[in-house]
Write a protein that holds these residues in place. Structure first.
Motif, PDB file in Angstrom:
ATOM      1  N   ASP A  15       0.838  -1.186   0.000  1.00  0.00           N
ATOM      2  CA  ASP A  15       0.000   0.000   0.000  1.00  0.00           C
ATOM      3  C   ASP A  15       0.880   1.245   0.000  1.00  0.00           C
ATOM      4  O   ASP A  15       0.581   2.231   0.652  1.00  0.00           O
ATOM      5  N   TYR A  16       1.948   1.194  -0.754  1.00  0.00           N
ATOM      6  CA  TYR A  16       2.899   2.284  -0.807  1.00  0.00           C
ATOM      7  C   TYR A  16       2.243   3.555  -1.361  1.00  0.00           C
ATOM      8  O   TYR A  16       2.443   4.646  -0.839  1.00  0.00           O
ATOM      9  N   GLU A  17       1.464   3.373  -2.413  1.00  0.00           N
ATOM     10  CA  GLU A  17       0.830   4.531  -3.037  1.00  0.00           C
ATOM     11  C   GLU A  17      -0.139   5.215  -2.063  1.00  0.00           C
ATOM     12  O   GLU A  17      -0.177   6.442  -1.981  1.00  0.00           O
ATOM     13  N   ASP A  18      -0.888   4.409  -1.314  1.00  0.00           N
ATOM     14  CA  ASP A  18      -1.823   4.992  -0.341  1.00  0.00           C
ATOM     15  C   ASP A  18      -1.073   5.749   0.746  1.00  0.00           C
ATOM     16  O   ASP A  18      -1.475   6.852   1.137  1.00  0.00           O
ATOM     17  N   ARG A  19       0.010   5.154   1.235  1.00  0.00           N
ATOM     18  CA  ARG A  19       0.781   5.834   2.284  1.00  0.00           C
ATOM     19  C   ARG A  19       1.424   7.106   1.758  1.00  0.00           C
ATOM     20  O   ARG A  19       1.497   8.121   2.460  1.00  0.00           O
ATOM     21  N   GLN A  21       0.270   9.064  -0.675  1.00  0.00           N
ATOM     22  CA  GLN A  21      -0.784  10.068  -0.815  1.00  0.00           C
ATOM     23  C   GLN A  21      -1.166  10.640   0.554  1.00  0.00           C
ATOM     24  O   GLN A  21      -1.348  11.848   0.698  1.00  0.00           O
ATOM     25  N   ALA A  22      -1.273   9.777   1.556  1.00  0.00           N
ATOM     26  CA  ALA A  22      -1.622  10.238   2.899  1.00  0.00           C
ATOM     27  C   ALA A  22      -0.529  11.158   3.442  1.00  0.00           C
ATOM     28  O   ALA A  22      -0.814  12.180   4.085  1.00  0.00           O
ATOM     29  N   VAL A  51      -0.236   1.524   9.996  1.00  0.00           N
ATOM     30  CA  VAL A  51      -0.299   0.847   8.699  1.00  0.00           C
ATOM     31  C   VAL A  51       0.605  -0.385   8.699  1.00  0.00           C
ATOM     32  O   VAL A  51       0.226  -1.459   8.244  1.00  0.00           O
ATOM     33  N   ARG A  55      -0.636  -4.484   8.327  1.00  0.00           N
ATOM     34  CA  ARG A  55      -0.224  -5.262   7.166  1.00  0.00           C
ATOM     35  C   ARG A  55       0.356  -6.606   7.625  1.00  0.00           C
ATOM     36  O   ARG A  55       1.131  -6.678   8.571  1.00  0.00           O
TER      37      ARG A  55
END
Length: 187
Positions: A15-19, A21-22, A51, A55
């Motif tokens: 979930d690199y992209e989500d982190r 963006q956050a 996070v 995971r």
């Protein structure tokens, strides 16, 4: 004992992209507020910890051959070689099943060669003759050296000849020299 390892790929998600963006959103909010830098860093660290705890990491699972019901791919066993030393052997299932091809037995000298093969015979008689002559020459020189014990000049000459013959003998009296100087003939 056989072992099968299965990894459940659905449990591990990136979930690199989500982190990322956050993190950007937090940085933008922090820039807008006066005490944003310290608060943003603290919140960002706290959010990353949550996070990473949520995971699941990938893991291996051991399944014995009895439970899986499948035949193992290959087995290793500890045995002894011809010298009595411990050795690890691999039982290859492809060799055990034969894969539809009969195993070839080693050829014996009396058998005829198969198609596309040639039969060659190696001969080391010439090399053996050279070595035998050198050994005889060495014995003669040693005998002459014993007989000429009074004459220093003759003994020195014989010693030099004997040393040369010994060097040549050590060079020629070994398997490598025999292999290199053997003659092969087709039959």
């Amino acid at each position: 004992m056989a072992m099968e390892i299965k990894v459940n790929g659905s449990t591990y998600q990136t979930d690199y992209e989500d982190r990322l963006q956050a993190g950007r959103e937090e940085a933008a909010r922090a820039a807008n507020s006066q005490n944003g830098e310290k608060a943003a860093k603290a919140e960002n660290v706290q959010q990353e910890k949550q996070v990473s705890n949520n995971r699941l990491a990938p893991h291996d699972e051991y399944i014995s051959s009895e439970k899986s019901g499948e035949k193992p791919n290959g087995l290793y066993r500890v045995g002894q070689d011809e010298d009595g030393n411990k050795k690890i052997f691999f039982n290859d299932p492809k060799k055990a099943e034969g894969h539809g091809q009969p195993e070839k037995a080693p050829k014996v000298n009396g058998e005829e060669p198969a198609d596309g093969e040639e039969k060659c015979v190696g001969n080391t008689d010439q090399v053996d003759r050279e070595i035998r002559e050198l050994k005889e020459k060495k014995q003669k020189l040693e005998q002459q050296l014993k007989e000429a014990s009074g004459d220093e000049q003759k003994t020195k000459k014989l010693e030099n000849q004997l040393a040369q013959v010994e060097r040549e003998l050590t060079q020629k009296d070994n398997d490598t020299y025999r292999k290199q100087h053997s003659t092969f003939t087709d039959q």
